[in-house]
Motif scaffolding. Structure first.
Motif, PDB file in Angstrom:
ATOM      1  N   ILE A  52       0.869  -1.181   0.000  1.00  0.00           N
ATOM      2  CA  ILE A  52       0.000   0.000   0.000  1.00  0.00           C
ATOM      3  C   ILE A  52       0.902   1.227   0.000  1.00  0.00           C
ATOM      4  O   ILE A  52       1.795   1.348   0.843  1.00  0.00           O
ATOM      5  CB  ILE A  52      -0.920   0.033   1.229  1.00  0.00           C
ATOM      6  N   ILE A  53       0.665   2.107  -0.955  1.00  0.00           N
ATOM      7  CA  ILE A  53       1.438   3.349  -1.013  1.00  0.00           C
ATOM      8  C   ILE A  53       0.473   4.525  -0.979  1.00  0.00           C
ATOM      9  O   ILE A  53      -0.419   4.629  -1.811  1.00  0.00           O
ATOM     10  CB  ILE A  53       2.323   3.418  -2.275  1.00  0.00           C
ATOM     11  N   LYS A  67       7.439   2.116  -6.517  1.00  0.00           N
ATOM     12  CA  LYS A  67       7.962   0.748  -6.523  1.00  0.00           C
ATOM     13  C   LYS A  67       7.332  -0.019  -5.369  1.00  0.00           C
ATOM     14  O   LYS A  67       7.451   0.385  -4.213  1.00  0.00           O
ATOM     15  CB  LYS A  67       9.482   0.732  -6.377  1.00  0.00           C
ATOM     16  N   PHE A  68       6.667  -1.110  -5.711  1.00  0.00           N
ATOM     17  CA  PHE A  68       6.119  -2.026  -4.714  1.00  0.00           C
ATOM     18  C   PHE A  68       7.140  -3.153  -4.569  1.00  0.00           C
ATOM     19  O   PHE A  68       7.274  -4.001  -5.445  1.00  0.00           O
ATOM     20  CB  PHE A  68       4.776  -2.590  -5.187  1.00  0.00           C
ATOM     21  N   ARG A  69       7.867  -3.152  -3.467  1.00  0.00           N
ATOM     22  CA  ARG A  69       8.937  -4.129  -3.265  1.00  0.00           C
ATOM     23  C   ARG A  69       8.398  -5.418  -2.669  1.00  0.00           C
ATOM     24  O   ARG A  69       7.454  -5.409  -1.894  1.00  0.00           O
ATOM     25  CB  ARG A  69      10.009  -3.547  -2.345  1.00  0.00           C
ATOM     26  N   THR A 123      -5.780   0.248  -7.908  1.00  0.00           N
ATOM     27  CA  THR A 123      -5.255  -1.066  -7.548  1.00  0.00           C
ATOM     28  C   THR A 123      -4.426  -1.635  -8.678  1.00  0.00           C
ATOM     29  O   THR A 123      -4.634  -1.308  -9.849  1.00  0.00           O
ATOM     30  CB  THR A 123      -6.387  -2.050  -7.204  1.00  0.00           C
ATOM     31  N   ILE A 124      -3.502  -2.494  -8.301  1.00  0.00           N
ATOM     32  CA  ILE A 124      -2.692  -3.262  -9.244  1.00  0.00           C
ATOM     33  C   ILE A 124      -2.827  -4.718  -8.813  1.00  0.00           C
ATOM     34  O   ILE A 124      -2.559  -5.059  -7.661  1.00  0.00           O
ATOM     35  CB  ILE A 124      -1.213  -2.823  -9.217  1.00  0.00           C
ATOM     36  N   HIS A 141      -2.965   5.190  -3.210  1.00  0.00           N
ATOM     37  CA  HIS A 141      -4.032   6.127  -2.874  1.00  0.00           C
ATOM     38  C   HIS A 141      -3.451   7.466  -2.465  1.00  0.00           C
ATOM     39  O   HIS A 141      -2.293   7.587  -2.083  1.00  0.00           O
ATOM     40  CB  HIS A 141      -4.969   5.565  -1.792  1.00  0.00           C
ATOM     41  N   GLY A 142      -4.285   8.484  -2.606  1.00  0.00           N
ATOM     42  CA  GLY A 142      -3.900   9.845  -2.266  1.00  0.00           C
ATOM     43  C   GLY A 142      -4.986  10.791  -2.714  1.00  0.00           C
ATOM     44  O   GLY A 142      -6.139  10.391  -2.896  1.00  0.00           O
TER      45      GLY A 142
END
Length: 150
Positions: A52-53, A67-69, A123-124, A141-142
């Motif tokens: 979640i970013i 980047k989703f690590r 979403t991804i 989200h933001g």
């Protein structure tokens, strides 16, 4: 609890932009990945460092890169077969080569804010050869504000 609510809420959001993303149609290149997903003996485990970013606030007509690590915490090679965004305003890229046990990698995403002002949830969906669940949902989200706001 807030995270769970955000994820559930994002699953019901209808994308306000057109999905013009083109998918890889080279079936020969995708065959080894799809075969590895069908072979449950080769399933592995994934640990998301970033799933979640919250990008905070951004202005319309801007774009951001994320980047989703993740880490392969299993004992078999990890294959990512797809990373599909909920709409065309978010473009994804994922590793095409296997991620070996103990190694880390990332799913990258570029979000373009060329649409309405207000809260945004994107979403991804990532498909991988993972135990218990081979579908993983990542969340961006933001809030989008007018480009005149600073």
């Amino acid at each position: 609890m807030k995270t769970v609510i955000l994820i559930l809420f994002s699953l019901f959001i209808i994308c306000a932009c057109n999905n013009n993303k083109k998918f890889d149609e080279n079936k020969e290149a995708a065959a080894p990945i799809l075969k590895s997903q069908a072979d449950t003996a080769n399933y592995t485990e994934i640990q998301w460092v970033d799933s979640i970013i919250d990008f905070g606030t951004m202005r319309t007509e801007d774009s951001m890169h994320f980047k989703f690590r993740f880490k392969n915490t299993g004992s078999k090679p990890l294959f990512i077969s797809e990373a599909q965004s909920s709409c065309g305003c978010t473009v994804t890229n994922y590793p095409k080569d296997p991620i070996m046990p103990g190694k880390t990698s990332f799913i990258s995403a570029t979000f373009n804010s060329n649409f309405s002002i207000g809260p945004v949830f994107k979403t991804i969906t990532v498909m991988a050869n993972t135990k218990n669940n081979n579908q993983h949902v990542l969340l961006l989200h933001g809030e989008i504000v007018s480009k005149e706001n600073r």
